[in-house]
Scaffold this active site. Structure first.
Site, PDB file in Angstrom:
ATOM      1  N   VAL A  28      56.040  23.766  58.524  1.00 14.92           N
ATOM      2  CA  VAL A  28      56.454  24.014  59.902  1.00 14.92           C
ATOM      3  C   VAL A  28      56.663  25.516  60.017  1.00 14.92           C
ATOM      4  O   VAL A  28      57.331  26.122  59.167  1.00 14.92           O
ATOM      5  CB  VAL A  28      57.745  23.237  60.250  1.00 14.92           C
ATOM      6  CG1 VAL A  28      58.220  23.594  61.656  1.00 14.92           C
ATOM      7  CG2 VAL A  28      57.531  21.737  60.122  1.00 14.92           C
ATOM      8  N   GLY A  36      63.241  19.455  64.424  1.00 10.43           N
ATOM      9  CA  GLY A  36      62.739  18.083  64.351  1.00 10.43           C
ATOM     10  C   GLY A  36      61.237  17.948  64.158  1.00 10.43           C
ATOM     11  O   GLY A  36      60.725  16.834  64.083  1.00 10.43           O
ATOM     12  N   GLY A  38      59.368  18.813  61.483  1.00  6.96           N
ATOM     13  CA  GLY A  38      59.071  18.274  60.155  1.00  6.96           C
ATOM     14  C   GLY A  38      59.289  16.766  60.109  1.00  6.96           C
ATOM     15  O   GLY A  38      58.465  16.029  59.582  1.00  6.96           O
ATOM     16  N   ASN A  65      64.416  24.429  45.656  1.00  4.86           N
ATOM     17  CA  ASN A  65      64.207  24.450  47.102  1.00  4.86           C
ATOM     18  C   ASN A  65      65.222  23.548  47.812  1.00  4.86           C
ATOM     19  O   ASN A  65      64.900  22.481  48.321  1.00  4.86           O
ATOM     20  CB  ASN A  65      62.774  24.025  47.429  1.00  4.86           C
ATOM     21  CG  ASN A  65      62.406  24.300  48.860  1.00  4.86           C
ATOM     22  OD1 ASN A  65      63.261  24.508  49.712  1.00  4.86           O
ATOM     23  ND2 ASN A  65      61.110  24.276  49.130  1.00  4.86           N
ATOM     24  N   TYR A  72      64.641  16.202  52.758  1.00  3.83           N
ATOM     25  CA  TYR A  72      64.027  14.961  52.260  1.00  3.83           C
ATOM     26  C   TYR A  72      65.086  13.888  52.014  1.00  3.83           C
ATOM     27  O   TYR A  72      64.885  12.717  52.346  1.00  3.83           O
ATOM     28  CB  TYR A  72      63.243  15.222  50.981  1.00  3.83           C
ATOM     29  CG  TYR A  72      62.102  16.204  51.149  1.00  3.83           C
ATOM     30  CD1 TYR A  72      61.321  16.213  52.303  1.00  3.83           C
ATOM     31  CD2 TYR A  72      61.816  17.133  50.167  1.00  3.83           C
ATOM     32  CE1 TYR A  72      60.280  17.114  52.453  1.00  3.83           C
ATOM     33  CE2 TYR A  72      60.773  18.035  50.314  1.00  3.83           C
ATOM     34  CZ  TYR A  72      60.009  18.016  51.460  1.00  3.83           C
ATOM     35  OH  TYR A  72      58.972  18.908  51.602  1.00  3.83           O
TER      36      TYR A  72
END
Length: 98
Positions: A28, A36, A38, A65, A72
């Site tokens: 992104v 939003g 992603g 990361n 996630y």
């Protein structure tokens, strides 16, 4: 104007005898992160997954990361604990190829 993209391909588990999708890249653009996009891209990829009868969506993420890991995890993703990535490259790859 593009705000992001996903790059993916099918993979196959010989253990399970089923196909899945491997997410090679989710991107992104910086100015649209946190809005939003992603999640929307992954939601659409999940729809493709379900339509094609695949059983999982998986990807790699670098251990350092934290922003991506947090994202996630917020989606319900779980880190794989039973697998380790191995790589052969450079001189070792050349030697193996002989």
């Amino acid at each position: 104007m593009r705000r992001g993209f996903v790059l993916f391909f099918h993979n196959f588990s010989t253990f399970l005898g089923r196909a899945g999708i491997y997410l090679e890249d989710l991107y992104v653009t910086p100015e649209y992160r946190g809005r939003g996009y992603g999640k929307g891209l992954l939601r659409q990829l999940a729809r493709i997954e379900v339509e094609r009868g695949c059983m999982w969506l998986e990807w790699w993420c670098l251990d350092w990361n934290k922003p991506s890991i947090d994202f996630y995890l917020s989606l319900g993703a779980e880190p794989m604990k039973d697998w380790t990535v191995y790589r052969i490259a450079g001189d070792t790859l050349a030697k193996l190829a002989q």
